[in-house]
Design a protein around this motif. Structure first.
Motif, PDB file in Angstrom:
ATOM      1  N   ASP A   1     -47.905  45.957 -28.295  1.00 17.80           N
ATOM      2  CA  ASP A   1     -47.458  45.491 -29.453  1.00 17.80           C
ATOM      3  C   ASP A   1     -46.309  44.969 -29.372  1.00 17.80           C
ATOM      4  N   ARG A   2     -45.167  45.822 -28.874  1.00 17.33           N
ATOM      5  CA  ARG A   2     -43.854  45.589 -28.884  1.00 17.33           C
ATOM      6  C   ARG A   2     -43.597  44.516 -27.869  1.00 17.33           C
ATOM      7  N   VAL A   3     -44.098  44.317 -26.808  1.00 15.07           N
ATOM      8  CA  VAL A   3     -44.001  43.301 -25.705  1.00 15.07           C
ATOM      9  C   VAL A   3     -44.409  42.034 -26.272  1.00 15.07           C
ATOM     10  N   GLU A   4     -45.354  42.069 -26.908  1.00 11.45           N
ATOM     11  CA  GLU A   4     -46.295  40.659 -27.751  1.00 11.45           C
ATOM     12  C   GLU A   4     -45.028  40.368 -28.672  1.00 11.45           C
ATOM     13  N   GLN A   5     -44.577  40.866 -29.457  1.00 12.43           N
ATOM     14  CA  GLN A   5     -43.513  40.599 -30.480  1.00 12.43           C
ATOM     15  C   GLN A   5     -42.208  39.987 -29.821  1.00 12.43           C
ATOM     16  N   LEU A   6     -41.718  40.561 -28.619  1.00 11.14           N
ATOM     17  CA  LEU A   6     -40.600  39.975 -28.153  1.00 11.14           C
ATOM     18  C   LEU A   6     -40.764  38.789 -27.195  1.00 11.14           C
ATOM     19  N   VAL A   7     -42.036  38.516 -26.755  1.00  8.83           N
ATOM     20  CA  VAL A   7     -42.197  37.470 -25.718  1.00  8.83           C
ATOM     21  C   VAL A   7     -43.016  36.572 -26.089  1.00  8.83           C
ATOM     22  N   GLY A   8     -44.116  36.790 -27.013  1.00  6.97           N
ATOM     23  CA  GLY A   8     -45.087  36.082 -27.533  1.00  6.97           C
ATOM     24  C   GLY A   8     -46.627  36.368 -26.420  1.00  6.97           C
ATOM     25  N   SER A   9     -47.368  35.585 -26.992  1.00 11.94           N
ATOM     26  CA  SER A   9     -48.787  35.849 -26.350  1.00 11.94           C
ATOM     27  C   SER A   9     -48.934  35.152 -25.084  1.00 11.94           C
TER      28      SER A   9
ATOM     29  N   VAL B   1     -36.123  42.074 -23.961  1.00  6.63           N
ATOM     30  CA  VAL B   1     -37.101  42.818 -22.682  1.00  6.63           C
ATOM     31  C   VAL B   1     -36.171  43.632 -21.955  1.00  6.63           C
ATOM     32  N   TRP B   2     -34.825  43.232 -21.541  1.00  7.70           N
ATOM     33  CA  TRP B   2     -34.254  43.997 -20.501  1.00  7.70           C
ATOM     34  C   TRP B   2     -33.765  45.323 -21.604  1.00  7.70           C
ATOM     35  N   THR B   3     -33.581  45.174 -22.499  1.00  5.34           N
ATOM     36  CA  THR B   3     -33.143  46.585 -23.572  1.00  5.34           C
ATOM     37  C   THR B   3     -34.408  47.537 -23.396  1.00  5.34           C
ATOM     38  N   LEU B   4     -35.521  46.916 -23.862  1.00  5.88           N
ATOM     39  CA  LEU B   4     -36.677  47.737 -23.955  1.00  5.88           C
ATOM     40  C   LEU B   4     -37.064  48.548 -22.541  1.00  5.88           C
ATOM     41  N   LEU B   5     -36.739  47.494 -21.369  1.00  8.12           N
ATOM     42  CA  LEU B   5     -37.184  48.291 -20.090  1.00  8.12           C
ATOM     43  C   LEU B   5     -36.339  49.091 -19.759  1.00  8.12           C
ATOM     44  N   SER B   6     -34.874  49.301 -20.120  1.00  7.55           N
ATOM     45  CA  SER B   6     -33.879  50.094 -19.929  1.00  7.55           C
ATOM     46  C   SER B   6     -34.342  51.442 -20.836  1.00  7.55           C
ATOM     47  N   VAL B   7     -34.559  51.112 -22.098  1.00  8.91           N
ATOM     48  CA  VAL B   7     -35.043  52.637 -22.885  1.00  8.91           C
ATOM     49  C   VAL B   7     -36.259  53.165 -22.270  1.00  8.91           C
TER      50      VAL B   7
END
Length: 417
Positions: free
Chosen positions: A33-41, A104-110
């Motif tokens: 869900d978080r990935v879809e919010q950040l980058v779209g479908s 996305v990069w911040t999400l990946l790092s966390v």
């Protein structure tokens, strides 16, 4: 050997509830869900594949490293508990960076940080079954672990489905994760009594250097079981990768997807517990290999029913049957792994065993993401996820066939199995 007490069984099981609560929510709902919010479908498949794969690779490496280090730890609290405490406490801090990730990069790092820290705890912790439970009772111990795991897998997605749609829901979900992880960590530390390790202990750097030296040739049955679980978990994580999108884009349940997943989790957990309870006792008395093969066959047939069903009632029946079969699988697969586990370095080899769970988290999305993206763009949105469901069944069939090459053993034996 003395029969384990209820305290012993709870001590090697309860933290699995918190772990499954966390990962069940994150892998099935929170991260997609978080990935879809950040980058779209359009880009969600490829980005989710990258994030989950890198995180799982970190988890695999961390489990082996800290499992090996803990095998020779001389801490006065024992070999496993210090890592359980430190890893969980540090994970708590990292959790609250997750809602703040805006790229996305911040999400990946966390996500990488969380994977590393939580597996500092999990790598040593998963060796407690061979550490604390005599081999004759591994089936019962694995059943206890399986029940806690199944309860966590329903609780996590259920909590996520309730909170993610609300204001600041992600933040409060992290608070809930932190409470559960720390509460069950403290409970486990209290329940488990470990004596300090008194054998030969290498230096820290020697332990690190030898942690990835894992001879497998002397243990062919352990390797076959590893390959079987790896194939089956490829199927599981392929479904985890696409289940939300399958319901939304393939079947058209866009508004009902979260609720359907919650219903599936509840049903499969209830039937899973009903399967797990007798499976542990049966695994202590009869052939673990035979019970494991039957459970895999049941899951495969139920999965095919889920894939080809056109009526939602049939889907629910398939989910219920799959849950019962997977409950048996959960108990017996771990019991057989403990039965075949080399004795000289249990946590290190449990780390290798963990690769059969974490490596598919790397490989499955790397395959599933491009496949779904390609078919969705060429055939139509949603078609790719149906193909992924079929691919998951192929993985499961391979894992079932491989079981025939495993030889059980009747007691602790160091090599040749």
């Amino acid at each position: 050997m003395m029969k384990p007490s209820l305290r012993d069984y709870l001590g090697i099981s309860l933290f699995w509830f918190a772990l499954s609560f966390f990962w069940g929510a994150v892998l099935i709902l929170v991260l997609p869900d978080r990935v879809e919010q950040l980058v779209g479908s359009q880009e969600k498949d490829r980005v989710l594949a990258i994030v989950t794969s890198i995180g799982a690779f970190v988890a695999s490496a961390t489990q082996i490293l800290f499992g090996a280090i803990s095998d020779r730890s001389r801490h006065r609290m024992g070999r496993r508990r210090p890592y359980l405490i430190v890893g969980t406490l540090l994970t708590t801090v990292a959790l609250f960076a997750f809602p703040a990730a805006r790229t996305v990069w911040t999400l990946l790092s966390v996500y990488i940080l969380i994977q590393f820290l939580l597996n500092v705890a999990n790598g040593p912790y998963q060796a407690l079954i061979p550490d604390r439970i005599p081999w004759q009772y591994h089936g019962t111990a694995s059943a206890w672990m399986g029940i806690c795991t199944l309860l966590g897998r329903i609780g996590g997605p259920f909590a996520a489905s309730l909170l993610l749609g609300s204001e600041r829901g992600l933040f409060w979900l992290m608070v809930l994760f932190a409470l559960f992880l720390n509460a069950f960590m403290l409970l486990n530390v209290w329940l488990v009594h470990e004596e300090p390790y008194t054998g030969n202990s290498p230096t820290l750097w020697e332990a690190i250097a030898s942690s990835y030296n894992v001879p497998l040739r002397p243990y062919p049955s352990f390797v076959w079981l590893l390959l079987s679980r790896l194939a089956i978990m490829m199927g599981i994580y392929t479904v985890n990768f696409c289940l939300l999108y399958y319901l939304r884009d393939t079947l058209g349940y866009r508004e009902e997807a979260f609720q359907l997943i919650t219903n599936f989790m509840i049903l499969s957990t209830v039937t899973g517990i009903l399967g797990t309870i007798p499976a542990g006792k049966l695994a202590d008395r009869y052939s673990k290999r035979l019970i494991l093969a039957l459970s895999c066959l049941i899951c495969l047939l139920a999965g095919m029913g889920f894939l080809f069903a056109t009526d939602l009632r049939v889907v629910y029946i398939a989910v219920g049957i799959f849950g019962a079969g997977f409950g048996v699988f959960q108990a017996v697969d771990w019991a057989l792994a403990c039965n075949l586990l080399p004795e000289e370095a249990p946590a290190k080899y449990m780390g290798v065993w963990g690769i059969a769970d974490t490596l598919p988290q790397v490989v499955a999305p790397l395959i599933a993401g491009p496949v779904a993206y390609s078919i969705n763009t060429q055939v139509g949105m949603g078609a790719g996820y149906r193909v992924l469901m079929l691919l998951a069944m192929v993985y499961w069939a391979v894992g079932t066939v491989v079981i025939r090459y495993i030889r059980e053993r009747e007691g602790p034996q160091p090599v040749g199995y």
